[in-house]
Scaffold this motif. Structure first.
Motif, PDB file in Angstrom:
ATOM      1  N   ALA A 446       0.845  -1.194   0.000  1.00 30.56           N
ATOM      2  CA  ALA A 446       0.000   0.000   0.000  1.00 30.56           C
ATOM      3  C   ALA A 446       0.882   1.246   0.000  1.00 30.56           C
ATOM      4  N   GLU A 447       0.585   2.152  -0.896  1.00 35.09           N
ATOM      5  CA  GLU A 447       1.444   3.318  -1.077  1.00 35.09           C
ATOM      6  C   GLU A 447       1.054   4.475  -0.147  1.00 35.09           C
ATOM      7  N   ASP A 448       1.997   5.424   0.009  1.00 37.68           N
ATOM      8  CA  ASP A 448       1.761   6.699   0.685  1.00 37.68           C
ATOM      9  C   ASP A 448       1.327   6.516   2.142  1.00 37.68           C
ATOM     10  N   GLU A 449       0.649   7.543   2.670  1.00 32.92           N
ATOM     11  CA  GLU A 449       0.158   7.485   4.054  1.00 32.92           C
ATOM     12  C   GLU A 449      -1.244   6.910   4.145  1.00 32.92           C
ATOM     13  N   ARG A 450      -1.974   6.977   3.053  1.00 33.04           N
ATOM     14  CA  ARG A 450      -3.265   6.299   2.952  1.00 33.04           C
ATOM     15  C   ARG A 450      -3.435   5.872   1.508  1.00 33.04           C
ATOM     16  N   PRO A 451      -3.826   4.623   1.274  1.00 33.39           N
ATOM     17  CA  PRO A 451      -3.814   4.094  -0.089  1.00 33.39           C
ATOM     18  C   PRO A 451      -5.147   4.287  -0.810  1.00 33.39           C
ATOM     19  N   ALA A 452      -5.103   4.152  -2.106  1.00 38.08           N
ATOM     20  CA  ALA A 452      -6.306   4.179  -2.933  1.00 38.08           C
ATOM     21  C   ALA A 452      -6.414   2.832  -3.629  1.00 38.08           C
ATOM     22  N   GLY A 453      -7.325   2.008  -3.198  1.00 39.73           N
ATOM     23  CA  GLY A 453      -7.526   0.706  -3.818  1.00 39.73           C
ATOM     24  C   GLY A 453      -7.214  -0.471  -2.916  1.00 39.73           C
ATOM     25  N   PRO A 454      -5.980  -0.612  -2.423  1.00 38.73           N
ATOM     26  CA  PRO A 454      -5.676  -1.773  -1.560  1.00 38.73           C
ATOM     27  C   PRO A 454      -6.562  -1.845  -0.318  1.00 38.73           C
ATOM     28  N   TRP A 455      -6.819  -0.698   0.282  1.00 41.52           N
ATOM     29  CA  TRP A 455      -7.651  -0.682   1.495  1.00 41.52           C
ATOM     30  C   TRP A 455      -9.072  -1.152   1.168  1.00 41.52           C
ATOM     31  N   GLN A 456      -9.656  -0.573   0.129  1.00 39.15           N
ATOM     32  CA  GLN A 456     -11.023  -0.956  -0.229  1.00 39.15           C
ATOM     33  C   GLN A 456     -11.106  -2.414  -0.664  1.00 39.15           C
ATOM     34  N   ALA A 457     -10.021  -2.945  -1.237  1.00 43.84           N
ATOM     35  CA  ALA A 457     -10.027  -4.338  -1.699  1.00 43.84           C
ATOM     36  C   ALA A 457     -10.127  -5.334  -0.556  1.00 43.84           C
ATOM     37  N   GLU A 458      -9.831  -4.916   0.657  1.00 47.95           N
ATOM     38  CA  GLU A 458      -9.811  -5.838   1.800  1.00 47.95           C
ATOM     39  C   GLU A 458     -11.193  -6.164   2.341  1.00 47.95           C
ATOM     40  N   TRP A 459     -12.132  -5.240   2.208  1.00 52.92           N
ATOM     41  CA  TRP A 459     -13.371  -5.345   2.975  1.00 52.92           C
ATOM     42  C   TRP A 459     -14.119  -6.651   2.737  1.00 52.92           C
ATOM     43  N   GLN A 460     -14.460  -6.905   1.483  1.00 52.90           N
ATOM     44  CA  GLN A 460     -15.275  -8.086   1.191  1.00 52.90           C
ATOM     45  C   GLN A 460     -14.519  -9.401   1.406  1.00 52.90           C
ATOM     46  N   PRO A 461     -13.248  -9.506   0.963  1.00 54.68           N
ATOM     47  CA  PRO A 461     -12.528 -10.766   1.238  1.00 54.68           C
ATOM     48  C   PRO A 461     -12.400 -11.083   2.718  1.00 54.68           C
ATOM     49  N   LEU A 462     -12.164 -10.064   3.557  1.00 46.88           N
ATOM     50  CA  LEU A 462     -12.038 -10.333   4.985  1.00 46.88           C
ATOM     51  C   LEU A 462     -13.357 -10.809   5.561  1.00 46.88           C
ATOM     52  N   ARG A 463     -14.435 -10.141   5.186  1.00 47.19           N
ATOM     53  CA  ARG A 463     -15.736 -10.581   5.693  1.00 47.19           C
ATOM     54  C   ARG A 463     -16.050 -12.001   5.222  1.00 47.19           C
ATOM     55  N   GLU A 464     -15.764 -12.302   3.950  1.00 47.92           N
ATOM     56  CA  GLU A 464     -16.063 -13.635   3.442  1.00 47.92           C
ATOM     57  C   GLU A 464     -15.202 -14.691   4.129  1.00 47.92           C
ATOM     58  N   LEU A 465     -13.954 -14.343   4.454  1.00 43.89           N
ATOM     59  CA  LEU A 465     -13.109 -15.286   5.189  1.00 43.89           C
ATOM     60  C   LEU A 465     -13.685 -15.562   6.571  1.00 43.89           C
ATOM     61  N   LEU A 466     -14.139 -14.537   7.254  1.00 48.55           N
ATOM     62  CA  LEU A 466     -14.754 -14.732   8.566  1.00 48.55           C
ATOM     63  C   LEU A 466     -15.987 -15.628   8.450  1.00 48.55           C
ATOM     64  N   ARG A 467     -16.784 -15.377   7.428  1.00 51.42           N
ATOM     65  CA  ARG A 467     -18.005 -16.159   7.252  1.00 51.42           C
ATOM     66  C   ARG A 467     -17.701 -17.614   6.877  1.00 51.42           C
ATOM     67  N   LEU A 468     -16.829 -17.797   5.892  1.00 49.57           N
ATOM     68  CA  LEU A 468     -16.517 -19.149   5.442  1.00 49.57           C
ATOM     69  C   LEU A 468     -15.882 -19.978   6.555  1.00 49.57           C
ATOM     70  N   THR A 469     -14.929 -19.370   7.251  1.00 49.04           N
ATOM     71  CA  THR A 469     -14.250 -20.103   8.321  1.00 49.04           C
ATOM     72  C   THR A 469     -15.199 -20.361   9.481  1.00 49.04           C
ATOM     73  N   GLY A 470     -16.036 -19.385   9.787  1.00 52.60           N
ATOM     74  CA  GLY A 470     -17.017 -19.593  10.846  1.00 52.60           C
ATOM     75  C   GLY A 470     -17.991 -20.701  10.518  1.00 52.60           C
ATOM     76  N   GLY A 471     -18.480 -20.717   9.271  1.00 57.80           N
ATOM     77  CA  GLY A 471     -19.384 -21.788   8.861  1.00 57.80           C
ATOM     78  C   GLY A 471     -18.697 -23.139   8.844  1.00 57.80           C
ATOM     79  N   ALA A 472     -17.434 -23.168   8.374  1.00 57.87           N
ATOM     80  CA  ALA A 472     -16.691 -24.426   8.332  1.00 57.87           C
ATOM     81  C   ALA A 472     -16.443 -24.966   9.737  1.00 57.87           C
ATOM     82  N   ALA A 473     -16.148 -24.074  10.689  1.00 55.86           N
ATOM     83  CA  ALA A 473     -15.927 -24.517  12.066  1.00 55.86           C
ATOM     84  C   ALA A 473     -17.204 -25.092  12.668  1.00 55.86           C
ATOM     85  N   ARG A 474     -18.330 -24.456  12.380  1.00 55.71           N
ATOM     86  CA  ARG A 474     -19.610 -24.998  12.861  1.00 55.71           C
ATOM     87  C   ARG A 474     -19.860 -26.384  12.272  1.00 55.71           C
TER      88      ARG A 474
END
Length: 615
Positions: A446-474
């Motif tokens: 991630a470039e500079d002091e605040r990035p354009a793109g990398p930060w926004q790219a994290e939101w959905q993958p992180l949530r989906e990882l929490l959901r998928l792993t949570g469902g798999a653990a159940r």
């Protein structure tokens, strides 16, 4: 994104309005692995909205804790933020397109709601000026992500514990149950099903340890990660603030957009002359250095009246006499005070404490280690559970039939089939997780002091990882607790190879009597005969060389070709895995008891005047 919020947008198309009115949250139609799980509920859009509101409320309380905002404002904003149902999640999402993230429209709605509450309560206060004061959108979204993770990870850990306990029971029950070892899809030396279960247990315990160790910090850095908006020596402007319904910065908004008054009959009077300095002029640079007061002959302007004052008096009046605590600015802590005395550092500590998140050493707008760590741990966990699922999928095939899930499908499944549904869902999650984690790892760049793109790219993958792993653990907990094991079928499968899995053992027994080369020659011939004629290895060896068979003896031959006697150290390895599991479980139980004791002590304290945001 800037910290300025957006006004409620009125330029949506009719299609947008229709979509908003008829929208329902993602029901998980194409994600049965996480549908209905606690992880799904903890990561829903409403949960993220709740977390962003909690972050906004905590921000005001943190400012109040360090003297940058009144407690009354913190209480009022928290009361409004606690009513998340008053905010339209879909409307906020649609308006987020204007600025690329949901914080500006949410702040606009929160500010308007606080203004309405002031009016309804008859408060002659501009409480809303403290909403989102000094923060940036990334502070709120990052903190909300960590809050959502902090509320979801314990659910996953609990299911991992349930899974581990069930796997430990399987390993104990089948510690010596012989089963075919399989390498590169083919039967190999025998093992025990208990060792296989102990391997699953070890992987799940390792995943739990990694996930529990992930540090989830709050985020607060302001526009460029310096928290400059909260610096105590900022010059404040006197005067009545303007309307703050659209404000989200650290200062009141003044209406400077009106037309200039051009009706003056005469120009303003010129500034008066000032007498020259009478004292000695200090030597040094021509420009004053940092922290040096203006020269005596340089006027200091009182901004509200725009009139010059004598510099020496103005400096004392503006800064306040030493030690008095008066004036419009405060001297910054000296170098010897240490970083912990810094207002921004204290604010960050108060903010993290309010949210019960870890306190970061410094803002991490472009230092994305917390997100990458969490994503990696979640992907590892999904993979560890996927290993269990992969083995169950193989062992539950019709032609193998060594294990079966307790519930083999629904009403549409034929009676003769036991479809491994839980294992299939876990395996699906495990195959998706690495790709999602790779996005989070890529966002480390991630470039500079605040990035354009990398930060926004994290939101959905992180949530989906929490959901998928949570469902798999159940699902893993359900699978492990209900797994049916068929030892007789395991022994039948071992017999498919007619005892040739024990050929190496027989060769070692024959070597002292006939030599290594002759023993290998005899066993190779016996294996070919056993495979071709479909007879046991012991019988094939007897037919190949009766004298050698007689040398060994029938009873010893039977023992040497019994797979149950050729499992090596498998039982000892099972014991080691079980001992490790017990030690970890006892340590966690002790830590949990300590936490409960602390919670009970906290509960005995008198209730705080200020309500805390929902955790």
């Amino acid at each position: 994104m800037t910290s300025e919020p957006s006004e409620p947008l009125d330029d949506r198309t009719n299609a947008d309005r229709t979509e908003s009115a008829g929208h329902t949250d993602d029901a998980g139609l194409l994600s049965p692995g996480r549908a209905g799980s606690a992880a799904e509920a903890a990561t829903a859009d409403a949960a993220f909205l709740r977390a962003m509101l909690d972050a906004e409320a905590a921000l005001v309380h943190a400012q109040a804790a360090v003297g940058l905002a009144p407690e009354a404002a913190a209480d009022a904003i928290t009361a409004v933020a606690a009513t998340a149902e008053r905010f339209d999640v879909r409307d906020v999402a649609l308006r987020a397109r204007s600025e690329g993230n949901p914080v500006p429209p949410l702040v606009a709605d929160l500010t308007a709601a606080v203004d309405d509450e002031d009016t309804r309560a008859g408060r002659n206060a501009d409480t809303a000026q403290y909403v989102h004061r000094g923060a940036t959108s990334q502070d709120i979204v990052d903190t909300a992500m960590m809050l959502v993770a902090a509320r979801t990870v314990p659910v996953i850990l609990a299911d991992l514990d349930r899974t581990a306990d069930a796997l430990a029971a399987l390993a104990t029950a089948h510690r010596t149950t012989p089963a075919a070892g399989r390498t590169v899809t083919q039967h190999a030396a025998p093992t025990t099903f208990g060792l296989k279960a102990a391997g699953w247990l070890s992987s799940v315990r390792a995943a739990r340890t990694r996930l529990a160790a992930v540090r989830l910090p709050a985020q607060l850095g302001g526009e460029a990660g310096t928290l400059a908006a909260f610096a105590p020596d900022d010059i404040t402007v006197d005067g009545a603030p303007g309307k703050t319904s659209t404000a989200a910065s650290c200062e009141p908004v003044y209406d400077l957009t009106g037309p200039l008054d051009t009706t003056l009959e005469s120009p303003p009077e010129p500034l008066p002359d000032y007498p020259p300095a009478t004292g000695p002029v200090p030597e040094g640079d021509s420009e004053p250095g940092v922290g040096v007061d203006p020269a005596p002959d340089e006027p200091i302007y009182d901004l509200p009246g725009a009139a010059p004052n004598n510099s020496a008096e103005a400096a004392t009046e503006s800064r306040g006499a030493p030690g008095t605590g008066t004036g419009t600015t405060t001297e910054a802590a000296g170098p010897s005070a240490g970083p912990e005395a810094d207002t921004g550092v204290r604010l960050l500590a108060a903010y993290a404490d309010r949210l019960r998140l870890a306190e970061p050493t410094l803002p991490w707008h472009t230092l994305r280690t917390p997100v990458a760590d969490l994503g990696s741990a979640l992907a590892f966990t999904a993979g560890a559970l996927g290993k269990v699922a992969a083995d169950v999928l193989v062992l539950s095939r019709t032609e193998i039939g060594e294990v079966a899930e307790a519930r083999g499908g629904g009403p549409a499944t034929p009676p003769h089939r036991r479809t491994p549904v839980r294992a299939a869902l876990i395996a699906a999650a495990a195959r998706q997780a690495p790709a999602l984690a790779s996005v989070l790892l890529g966002a480390l760049v991630a470039e500079d002091e605040r990035p354009a793109g990398p930060w926004q790219a994290e939101w959905q993958p992180l949530r989906e990882l929490l959901r998928l792993t949570g469902g798999a653990a159940r699902d893993a907990a359900e699978l492990a607790h209900g797994l049916r094991v068929f030892p007789d079928r395991m022994r039948d499968n071992l017999a498919l190879t007619h005892g040739v899995l024990s050929a190496e053992r027989l060769a070692r027994a024959l070597t002292p009597a006939v030599g290594r080369a002759r023993a290998r020659e005899l066993l190779a011939a016996a294996e070919r005969l056993a495979a071709g004629a479909g007879i046991p290895l012991a019988q094939a060896l007897t037919e190949t060389d009766p004298a050698v068979a007689e040398l060994i003896g029938e009873e010893r031959m039977r023992a040497l070709t019994d797979p149950a006697g050729y499992t090596g150290s498998a039982p000892a390895f099972v014991d080691r895995a079980l001992a490790e599991h017990d030690a970890d479980a006892n340590a966690e139980a002790g830590a949990g008891a300590g936490a409960e004791t602390g919670a009970e002590a906290e509960a005995e304290q008198p209730p705080a005047d200020t309500p805390e945001p929902p955790r």
